[in-house]
Design an enzyme around this catalytic site. Structure first.
Site, PDB file in Angstrom:
ATOM      1  N   ASP A  71       0.867  -1.173   0.000  1.00 25.89           N
ATOM      2  CA  ASP A  71       0.000   0.000   0.000  1.00 25.89           C
ATOM      3  C   ASP A  71       0.904   1.223   0.000  1.00 25.89           C
ATOM      4  O   ASP A  71       1.638   1.460   0.965  1.00 25.89           O
ATOM      5  CB  ASP A  71      -0.895  -0.024   1.243  1.00 25.89           C
ATOM      6  CG  ASP A  71      -1.827   1.178   1.327  1.00 25.89           C
ATOM      7  OD1 ASP A  71      -1.658   2.145   0.557  1.00 25.89           O
ATOM      8  OD2 ASP A  71      -2.736   1.152   2.197  1.00 25.89           O
ATOM      9  N   SER A 149       1.465  10.611 -16.508  1.00 24.01           N
ATOM     10  CA  SER A 149       0.304  10.826 -17.373  1.00 24.01           C
ATOM     11  C   SER A 149       0.627  12.002 -18.277  1.00 24.01           C
ATOM     12  O   SER A 149       1.486  12.832 -17.942  1.00 24.01           O
ATOM     13  CB  SER A 149      -0.932  11.155 -16.515  1.00 24.01           C
ATOM     14  OG  SER A 149      -1.991  11.666 -17.299  1.00 24.01           O
ATOM     15  N   TYR A 162      -5.474  15.918  -9.582  1.00 18.48           N
ATOM     16  CA  TYR A 162      -4.764  14.815 -10.230  1.00 18.48           C
ATOM     17  C   TYR A 162      -3.569  15.343 -11.028  1.00 18.48           C
ATOM     18  O   TYR A 162      -2.450  14.828 -10.912  1.00 18.48           O
ATOM     19  CB  TYR A 162      -5.727  14.057 -11.140  1.00 18.48           C
ATOM     20  CG  TYR A 162      -5.083  12.932 -11.907  1.00 18.48           C
ATOM     21  CD1 TYR A 162      -4.792  11.722 -11.281  1.00 18.48           C
ATOM     22  CD2 TYR A 162      -4.766  13.071 -13.256  1.00 18.48           C
ATOM     23  CE1 TYR A 162      -4.194  10.686 -11.981  1.00 18.48           C
ATOM     24  CE2 TYR A 162      -4.168  12.041 -13.962  1.00 18.48           C
ATOM     25  CZ  TYR A 162      -3.889  10.844 -13.323  1.00 18.48           C
ATOM     26  OH  TYR A 162      -3.293   9.818 -14.013  1.00 18.48           O
ATOM     27  N   LYS A 166       0.544  14.765 -10.581  1.00 15.51           N
ATOM     28  CA  LYS A 166       1.387  14.242 -11.655  1.00 15.51           C
ATOM     29  C   LYS A 166       2.454  15.258 -12.083  1.00 15.51           C
ATOM     30  O   LYS A 166       3.581  14.881 -12.415  1.00 15.51           O
ATOM     31  CB  LYS A 166       0.514  13.830 -12.851  1.00 15.51           C
ATOM     32  CG  LYS A 166      -0.423  12.668 -12.556  1.00 15.51           C
ATOM     33  CD  LYS A 166       0.327  11.413 -12.156  1.00 15.51           C
ATOM     34  CE  LYS A 166      -0.589  10.210 -12.049  1.00 15.51           C
ATOM     35  NZ  LYS A 166       0.133   8.968 -11.687  1.00 15.51           N
TER      36      LYS A 166
END
Length: 290
Positions: A71, A149, A162, A166
């Site tokens: 995790d 990404s 998000y 990134k």
């Protein structure tokens, strides 16, 4: 000063790679591809009860995986997994930081605490895994690979948190790369565009409910979702296609720092990297919410 671990003497063992977030999508495909290419592959996931698809894919490919719990938001879990790899395999030659979580929202409509949660998984989780792995990667002259990404290069509407995570990963790894290269460790980031995986579903967003709750931003969110779901994701590449780029970063003699997983991703990222004043990017993304 960090210590230099020694590789345990093992007879001509294959190189060992640890991959996070392998329950589905790119992580699953990368684990199978690495094993098929001859790597001893430690496929990790937060919840081992969700390993059925991974085990089925490995069986169908005729490869063996070492499946373990990890995790990325739990430092004890990270330490246990990496220590276990060294104890059982004697070395660690590469890490692929793939685990991540999607998020849809905009600043005025969500608590900053939600943004922090996104950062914990997508940024700090990467750092914690990388920090634990680096002494062993220095010992092996290994590779540190992170799946980011195209959203780590171009900010996208309603993906503020998000994309921020990134962006942070890309900036951190770009800064770290020359430091650890001096000690034999190669750093790369992998930039997928749209990939046909469960990633969007796993974000746990009720899209219709999100539009209804968006208030003054409802029309912009509706336009963005229609564009994204109707056009962007319909042309998504396969997870297996994206995993080929991960394998390239693992196996190339001198892997690039930044690798895109498709021609579309290369074109999209290229828009930003040649856009000195930001007008090209905003000219593009403004149209997504019109």
């Amino acid at each position: 000063m960090p210590s230099q671990p020694q590789l345990r003497s093992v007879p001509q063992s294959p190189k060992v790679v640890l991959i996070t977030g392998t329950s589905s999508g790119i992580g699953l495909a990368a684990a199978v591809a690495a094993a098929r290419a001859g790597w001893t592959t430690v496929a990790t996931l937060r919840d081992p009860s969700r390993s059925d698809a991974l085990r089925k894919a490995a069986a169908e490919a005729g490869v063996e995986l070492d499946i373990r719990r990890l995790d990325v938001t739990d430092e004890a879990s990270i330490t246990s997994a990496i220590d276990g790899v060294i104890a059982d395999h004697g070395r660690l030659d590469a890490v692929v930081n793939n685990a991540g979580a999607g998020h849809l929202g905009t600043l005025e409509n969500e608590a900053v605490a939600e943004v922090r949660k996104v950062m914990e998984v997508n940024f700090f989780g990467v750092l914690d895994v990388s920090k634990a792995a680096l002494p062993h990667l220095r010992a092996s002259g290994g590779r540190l690979i992170t799946v980011t990404s195209v959203g780590g290069v171009i900010g996208q509407p309603f993906n503020e948190a998000y994309c921020a995570a990134k962006f942070a990963v890309e900036g951190y790894m770009e800064s770290l790369a020359p430091v650890v290269a001096a000690h034999g460790v190669s750093v790369s980031v992998i930039e997928p565009g749209a990939v046909a995986t469960e990633f969007v579903a796993n974000a746990g967003v009720d899209l219709e409910g999100a539009v209804a709750a968006a208030g003054v931003y409802g029309p912009q969110l509706d336009a963005y979702l229609n564009r994204t779901v109707g056009q962007f994701l319909d042309g998504a590449q396969t997870a297996e296609g994206a995993a080929e780029t991960v394998l390239e970063a693992l196996t190339a003699d001198e892997p690039a720092f930044r690798l895109q997983t498709s021609d579309w991703a290369r074109g999209f990222v290229g828009t930003k990297l040649t856009d000195l004043d930001g007008s090209a990017v905003l000219g593009l993304t403004n149209g997504w919410v019109a």
